[in-house]
Design an enzyme around this catalytic site. Structure first.
Site, PDB file in Angstrom:
ATOM      1  N   SER A 186     -13.038   6.220 -11.370  1.00 49.20           N
ATOM      2  CA  SER A 186     -14.347   6.810 -11.679  1.00 49.20           C
ATOM      3  C   SER A 186     -14.430   7.659 -12.939  1.00 49.20           C
ATOM      4  CB  SER A 186     -14.825   7.642 -10.500  1.00 49.20           C
ATOM      5  OG  SER A 186     -15.359   6.786  -9.541  1.00 49.20           O
ATOM      6  N   LYS A 219     -19.612  17.069 -12.786  1.00 49.66           N
ATOM      7  CA  LYS A 219     -20.013  16.053 -11.803  1.00 49.66           C
ATOM      8  C   LYS A 219     -20.500  16.748 -10.538  1.00 49.66           C
ATOM      9  CE  LYS A 219     -18.146  11.760  -9.720  1.00 49.66           C
ATOM     10  NZ  LYS A 219     -16.948  10.913  -9.582  1.00 49.66           N
ATOM     11  N   SER A 232     -17.790   6.093 -10.687  1.00 46.89           N
ATOM     12  CA  SER A 232     -18.900   6.884 -10.196  1.00 46.89           C
ATOM     13  C   SER A 232     -19.268   8.080 -11.074  1.00 46.89           C
ATOM     14  CB  SER A 232     -18.594   7.377  -8.785  1.00 46.89           C
ATOM     15  OG  SER A 232     -17.477   8.252  -8.797  1.00 46.89           O
TER      16      SER A 232
HETATM   17  N1  GLN Z   1     -15.388   2.343  -7.702  1.00 48.40           N
HETATM   18  C1  GLN Z   1     -14.372   2.854  -6.834  1.00 48.40           C
HETATM   19  C2  GLN Z   1     -14.945   3.100  -5.471  1.00 48.40           C
HETATM   20  O1  GLN Z   1     -16.092   2.877  -5.279  1.00 48.40           O
HETATM   21  C3  GLN Z   1     -13.762   4.105  -7.398  1.00 48.40           C
HETATM   22  C4  GLN Z   1     -14.633   5.278  -7.279  1.00 48.40           C
HETATM   23  C5  GLN Z   1     -13.988   6.571  -7.670  1.00 48.40           C
HETATM   24  O2  GLN Z   1     -12.981   6.618  -8.384  1.00 48.40           O
HETATM   25  N2  GLN Z   1     -14.557   7.652  -7.150  1.00 48.40           N
HETATM   26  O3  GLN Z   1     -14.287   3.500  -4.584  1.00 48.40           O
END
Ligand code: GLN
Length: 456
Positions: free
Chosen positions: A151, A52, A127
């Site tokens: 995410s 990532k 994400s």
């Molecule tokens: N969708 C969640 C957020 O936007 C989690 C994102 C994540 O785990 N990085 O914060």
């Protein structure tokens, strides 16, 4: 590599593909093996991994999905990446993500939209959408992601792969671009539980560069998996499983609910005792998460100031440097989170929002602890629906946030959770995958992987 090159134009998992470098590394490996150095190559020799793009990689772009870091090449590898490389793995590229991890679809990347390999009109989740789609499309064998509020788990569910969010502190965060430091963990994707377990053993463990990393021993997770010879052997005898009641009610797609119920009956046939359990504080987690995550983000992202990090601009004074570089370098969602976090932390509102959210966090932690005294594993869907259409929620941030309901509580409590594919719902050409989330006590990754492997 040739599969990666063929599929990448339609999937677009990678912000940066390092295929030429990967090819050179692979040739070098072949040369060493041919010259009898077989034992000198590591246990992951030649395994292609996707990383990532919010994890730093030496001499390779690391953007965090943000324009503000366009052109940034860190001088060092994140600890998790370094450990994979030392084991012989080859980093084949940097995967796409929502800017700094803020989002649930990967549409929030400043660079490109990644598609779901099961249906290219749908999102891969986020994400860590690029890491999930890359494994799903078999562009690499395994990948690293990060999980602050889901995410790793939600994109694993959307893309039909295995995703593991380790216990907070199980894997070093050194070299991970901070989003919300008290919630962030580095997680793993694989197309099987075995692959996922294999890389967890490599990346986990104490690191002197991250004082929150745990010094608990790291088991050889893959060697502790047991194979399933027959259903008659009831391999899950004695395992107590609680289905979280609150996760199968209103707002959850009926297809998802029936996949999870099907998974529960399968777990029962394998010998476990499955019961419904109520976690009354479950729905409080979502608002608490968005207040805490945004608050921490507003502080963490202050480093992108156009001086230490970030785009350089020509300006007359310091405020103009900050203003210009952040106005042009950061995207809409990130700005919104910074504003929300700054608001929640401001003197007049601190008690009403930040402090209250911390109190809710304690409640959530206690209710999990209580339930995990009675059950070995708690299960739920990984998301309330399967993958939805690209663009469907882009203008409705609250609907997007609501989709995180299944995952955020686990981060608030710092627990490990494994997602394994467990069924399909209608959609796309051949159905869309659904993931089962299994949640355990701190440092029970081995148990989750064992049960997940038997289930698989
Ligand atoms: N969708 C969640 C957020 O936007 C989690 C994102 C994540 O785990 N990085 O914060």
């Amino acid at each position: 590599l040739s599969r990666l090159r063929r599929t990448e134009p339609s999937v677009r998992s990678f912000i940066h593909v390092a295929d030429a470098a990967a090819e050179r590394e692979a040739e070098e490996l072949d040369r060493r093996i041919a010259s009898g150095e077989k034992d000198a190559v590591g246990p992951l020799a030649g395994v292609l991994v996707g990383v990532k793009d919010n994890l730093c990689t030496a001499n390779m772009p690391s953007t965090g999905g943000s324009r503000i870091l366009d052109g940034y090449r860190p001088a060092y590898d994140a600890t998790a990446v370094r450990r994979l490389r030392e084991a012989g793995a080859i980093v084949v590229g940097k995967t796409n993500l929502d800017e700094f991890g803020m989002g649930s679809t990967t549409e929030g990347s400043a660079f490109q939209v990644t598609t779901n390999p099961w249906d290219d009109s749908r999102v891969p989740g986020g994400s860590s959408g690029g890491s999930a789609s890359a494994v799903s499309a078999r562009q690499c064998v395994v990948s690293l992601g990060s999980d602050t509020g889901g995410s790793v788990r939600q994109p694993a569910s959307f893309c039909g792969v295995v995703g593991l969010k380790p216990t907070y502190g199980r894997v070093s965060r050194f070299g991970l671009m901070a989003y919300a430091s008290s919630l962030d963990v580095v997680g793993c994707f694989g197309s099987s539980v075995f692959d996922t377990a294999t890389i967890l053993s490599v990346v986990a463990g104490h690191d002197k560069m991250d004082s929150t990393s745990s010094s608990q021993d790291v088991p050889d997770y893959a060697s502790e998996l047991v194979s399933l010879d027959s259903l008659e052997s009831k391999p899950l005898n004695g395992v107590r499983i609680g289905i979280i009641q609150e996760t199968l009610g209103e707002g959850v797609d009926t297809g998802v609910v029936s996949s999870i119920k099907g998974a529960a009956s399968h777990l029962e046939r394998l010998g476990s005792v499955v019961e419904e359990v109520s976690l009354p504080s479950f729905s409080l987690g979502l608002p608490a998460y968005y207040i805490l995550a945004s608050s921490e983000a507003s502080s963490n992202l202050s480093r992108y100031d156009g001086i230490r990090y970030g785009r350089q601009v020509s300006a007359d004074d310091l405020n103009e440097v900050y203003g210009e570089s952040r106005a042009n370098g950061l995207g809409h969602e990130v700005k919104m989170r910074i504003l929300m976090g700054t608001y929640a932390l401001s003197a007049g509102y601190y008690d009403a929002y930040y402090k209250r959210a911390q109190q809710v966090r304690t409640l959530v932690k206690e209710s999990f602890k209580d339930a995990l005294e009675r059950y070995d594993i708690l299960v739920s869907p990984a998301a309330p629906s399967a993958a939805y259409k690209i663009g469907e929620k882009i203008n409705d941030p609250l609907a997007m946030y609501a989709g995180d309901i299944m995952t955020v509580n686990v981060n608030l409590a710092g627990l490990p959770a494994l997602v394994v594919p467990c069924g399909f719902v209608e959609g796309g050409a051949a159905g869309l995958p659904v993931g089962l989330q299994m949640i355990g006590s701190p440092f029970s990754e081995g148990n989750l992987l064992r049960v997940g492997h038997i289930f698989e």
